[in-house]
Design a protein around this motif. Structure first.
Motif, PDB file in Angstrom:
ATOM      1  N   GLU A 146      96.672  29.868 -12.964  1.00 59.85           N
ATOM      2  CA  GLU A 146      95.743  29.011 -13.689  1.00 59.85           C
ATOM      3  C   GLU A 146      94.475  29.775 -14.062  1.00 59.85           C
ATOM      4  N   GLU A 149      95.289  32.058 -16.939  1.00 62.60           N
ATOM      5  CA  GLU A 149      95.366  31.311 -18.190  1.00 62.60           C
ATOM      6  C   GLU A 149      93.969  30.961 -18.704  1.00 62.60           C
ATOM      7  N   LEU A 150      93.073  30.580 -17.765  1.00 62.72           N
ATOM      8  CA  LEU A 150      91.701  30.266 -18.158  1.00 62.72           C
ATOM      9  C   LEU A 150      91.010  31.503 -18.720  1.00 62.72           C
ATOM     10  N   SER A 153      92.258  32.124 -22.193  1.00 54.42           N
ATOM     11  CA  SER A 153      91.654  31.164 -23.119  1.00 54.42           C
ATOM     12  C   SER A 153      90.226  31.551 -23.475  1.00 54.42           C
ATOM     13  N   GLN A 156      90.240  34.471 -25.812  1.00 51.23           N
ATOM     14  CA  GLN A 156      90.591  34.036 -27.168  1.00 51.23           C
ATOM     15  C   GLN A 156      89.398  33.387 -27.860  1.00 51.23           C
ATOM     16  N   ASP A 157      88.646  32.552 -27.106  1.00 55.70           N
ATOM     17  CA  ASP A 157      87.453  31.933 -27.685  1.00 55.70           C
ATOM     18  C   ASP A 157      86.419  32.980 -28.080  1.00 55.70           C
TER      19      ASP A 157
END
Length: 221
Positions: A146, A149-150, A153, A156-157
């Motif tokens: 998790e 994945e965070l 993310s 990507q931002d």
């Protein structure tokens, strides 16, 4: 640790505890009941043998660091199974009367049964602790996934924000270029206007001199 091995291990510990209870119960009955319970125990011993063989194959297929620990546990389970088999042989040996059956429950036998039960209890506790450790490892792994994945993310931002900033920078750079071109055009227009003013002024001066000369000539005649 292998999840397959853990599954076989749980099945064996449950089966071993059940067989121990059946062996103890078989010593307290006679006749058909005793035969039936002994038959159930023997069938259970066959199942236990099968489980240990599966555990052995699974342990030997793993990495050496894991295999050594699992094979050590497997030796304890084999010892436990041999104790059960010896207990069944003593139960099935010919007895003439209740006194012979009572010999099975004399202090030495009772101590053996207690030792076997204690060992089996320790094995069950060890298995439970291993299962709890496995659950904690799985939970830690889930938390790590998790977090990963965070992190992906967030990256990507940040990448999207960087692209937006680059696009804004390119837009501003384009505006600066247009402003520079406009300044050059205005400068050129101003230069031309000044030059035209000098030309017009010169023409007017020449015309004024010509008019004055013409008037002078007329007046002097």
């Amino acid at each position: 640790m292998s999840e397959v091995f853990e599954g076989y291990e749980r099945q064996y510990c449950e089966l071993s505890a059940n067989l121990s209870k059946k062996c103890t119960a078989a010593t307290a009955v006679d006749g058909e009941q005793k035969k039936q319970r002994i038959a159930e125990v023997k069938a259970g011993l066959d199942d236990a043998d099968t489980l240990l063989r599966k555990m052995d194959l699974e342990a030997r297929s793993l990495q050496p660091s894991v295999k050594a620990a699992l094979l050590a546990k497997l030796r304890e389970y084999k010892t436990d199974l041999n104790n059960l088999k010896s207990q069944v042989k003593r139960i099935t040996s010919p007895v003439a009367n209740h006194a012979a059956r009572d010999e099975l429950l004399e202090p030495g036998m009772a101590e053996t049964l207690t030792t076997s039960n204690d060992q089996r209890g320790r094995l069950l506790m060890t298995t439970e602790r291993l299962n709890q450790s496995t659950d904690r490892v799985k939970e830690s792994r889930r938390t790590l996934l998790e977090t990963e994945e965070l992190g992906v993310s967030i990256l990507q931002d940040l990448h999207q924000q960087r692209q937006s900033l680059l696009h804004a920078h390119n837009t501003i750079h384009g505006v600066d270029g247009n402003i520079s071109k406009s300044k050059m055009v205005l400068t050129e227009m101003t230069r031309r206007m000044n030059r035209n003013k000098w030309i017009v002024g010169s023409i007017i001066g020449v015309l004024a001199l010509a008019i004055m000369l013409i008037l002078y000539l007329k007046l002097t005649r």
